[in-house]
Design an enzyme around this catalytic site. Structure first.
Site, mmCIF file in Angstrom:
data_model
loop_
_atom_site.group_PDB
_atom_site.id
_atom_site.type_symbol
_atom_site.label_atom_id
_atom_site.label_comp_id
_atom_site.label_asym_id
_atom_site.label_seq_id
_atom_site.Cartn_x
_atom_site.Cartn_y
_atom_site.Cartn_z
ATOM 1 N N ILE A 1 0.812 -1.223 0.000
ATOM 2 C CA ILE A 1 0.000 0.000 0.000
ATOM 3 C C ILE A 1 0.844 1.270 0.000
ATOM 4 C CG2 ILE A 1 -2.008 -1.072 1.084
ATOM 5 C CD1 ILE A 1 -1.085 -0.067 3.768
ATOM 6 N N MET B 1 13.320 4.087 1.910
ATOM 7 C CA MET B 1 14.010 3.033 2.648
ATOM 8 C C MET B 1 13.082 1.914 3.092
ATOM 9 S SD MET B 1 16.435 5.421 5.069
ATOM 10 C CE MET B 1 17.129 3.991 5.885
ATOM 11 N N LYS C 1 5.490 -2.708 7.992
ATOM 12 C CA LYS C 1 6.493 -1.867 7.355
ATOM 13 C C LYS C 1 7.782 -2.676 7.218
ATOM 14 C CE LYS C 1 8.837 2.587 7.700
ATOM 15 N NZ LYS C 1 8.949 3.846 8.451
ATOM 16 N N ASP D 1 9.287 13.639 10.997
ATOM 17 C CA ASP D 1 8.794 13.579 9.612
ATOM 18 C C ASP D 1 7.294 13.854 9.563
ATOM 19 O OD1 ASP D 1 9.237 13.373 6.890
ATOM 20 O OD2 ASP D 1 8.938 11.205 6.826
#
Length: 311
Positions: free
Chosen positions: A14, A19, A37, A135
């Site tokens: 998805i 990285m 992840k 982030d």
């Protein structure tokens, strides 16, 4: 189709980043959907990468907050012989990212302020645990039926820690990096507050507070010019505009805390946010205006009321 450690079935990819990649998965032990992840194994210092990702997963797992996507598990999988790749299993937040919504232009100011209030509340929870996200951007803000979920603490770091990346390499998205991050200074909660200011500006206007067409041009403009002030927006409370301006201050000490931002933004749209039960000792901060002191007082009252209600 693959299964990690005989437990996590990967159903479909998805998202892909520089990285890592994120998969929709299914936890076959607890019978629930999850997001997985997968981190790129890289070529060098593999043991250091696994240790760093494990430490980041542990930090993120400490965060229990309705506006933070929970971390469930950590592990490694073999992608190439002798090169294990770390993975993190997270809550699957169903919805669309703020980035998708902003493709159609700015949000109504009431919606933009509500979204950023919940993002600020998530950051207050992280900052209370000594964690800096690093982030904050529209792609990491998921809008779900139950509210905002802040995603991807994958490059989060302890407040005040030096970046483990090689010299000259800075993690994060250029448009949302605070000035001190560009100079590779240690991460602090104030860096997240700069990113929140950019996020609020973008949500209200549909553009960044800088005029640039490329990443390199953006970095040059960032170093030479102050951010553009918010344009007039009908109905927007002046204290919200002032908060946005203060978040974008070059001096980290002049930026409001995430707790103050969450409470002030929520007050502006008559919303409720969940904030930490304890208020960390405030850093030295230049006065912004009377509403900052009022919001801080309300934070103290809210925490005291919650503590009394919970016995």
């Amino acid at each position: 189709m693959r299964t990690l450690d005989g437990r996590y079935r990967l159903d479909g990819r998805i998202g892909v980043g520089g990285m890592s990649e994120v998969w929709r998965g299914h936890d076959q032990v607890l019978d629930r959907p999850v997001a997985v992840k997968l981190i790129s194994p890289g070529r060098d210092d593999q043991d250091g990468l696994v240790d760093r990702i494990r430490a980041e997963a542990r930090s993120a797992a400490r965060l229990v907050h309705p506006n933070v996507a929970s971390v469930h598990d950590f592990g490694t999988c073999s992608t190439w012989p002798g090169r294990p790749a770390p993975y993190i299993v997270m809550e699957l937040a169903e919805g669309e990212t703020l980035a998708v919504h902003l493709r159609n232009g700015p949000l109504y100011w009431q919606i933009a302020v509500r979204v950023c209030a919940e993002v600020a509340a998530a950051l207050a929870a992280a900052h209370g645990e000594g964690i800096v996200h690093r982030d904050v951007k529209p792609a990491n803000v998921m809008l779900t039926p139950s509210g905002v979920k802040v995603l991807d603490f994958g490059i989060a770091i302890a407040a005040g820690a030096l970046d483990p990346m090689p010299t000259g390499m800075v993690l994060g998205t250029p448009a949302y990096l605070a000035p001190e991050q560009l100079d590779e200074a240690p991460a602090t909660p104030a860096a997240d507050m700069y990113a929140l200011g950019v996020l609020l500006y973008y949500s209200l206007t549909g553009r960044l507070p800088y005029q640039a067409t490329t990443a390199s041009e953006l970095l040059d403009v960032r170093r030479c010019q102050p951010p553009e002030p918010l344009p007039d927006i009908a109905g927007l409370p002046p204290e919200v505009a002032e908060l946005c301006h203060s978040c974008l201050a070059d001096d980290p000490e002049r930026r409001p805390t995430s707790l103050v931002a969450a409470l002030l933004l929520a007050e502006a749209v008559d919303a409720r946010v969940y904030v930490p039960m304890t208020i960390p000792t405030p850093r030295r901060q230049a006065p912004i205006s009377a509403w900052t002191e009022r919001a801080a007082a309300q934070a103290t009252e809210a925490v005291a009321f919650r503590g009394a209600a919970e016995g």
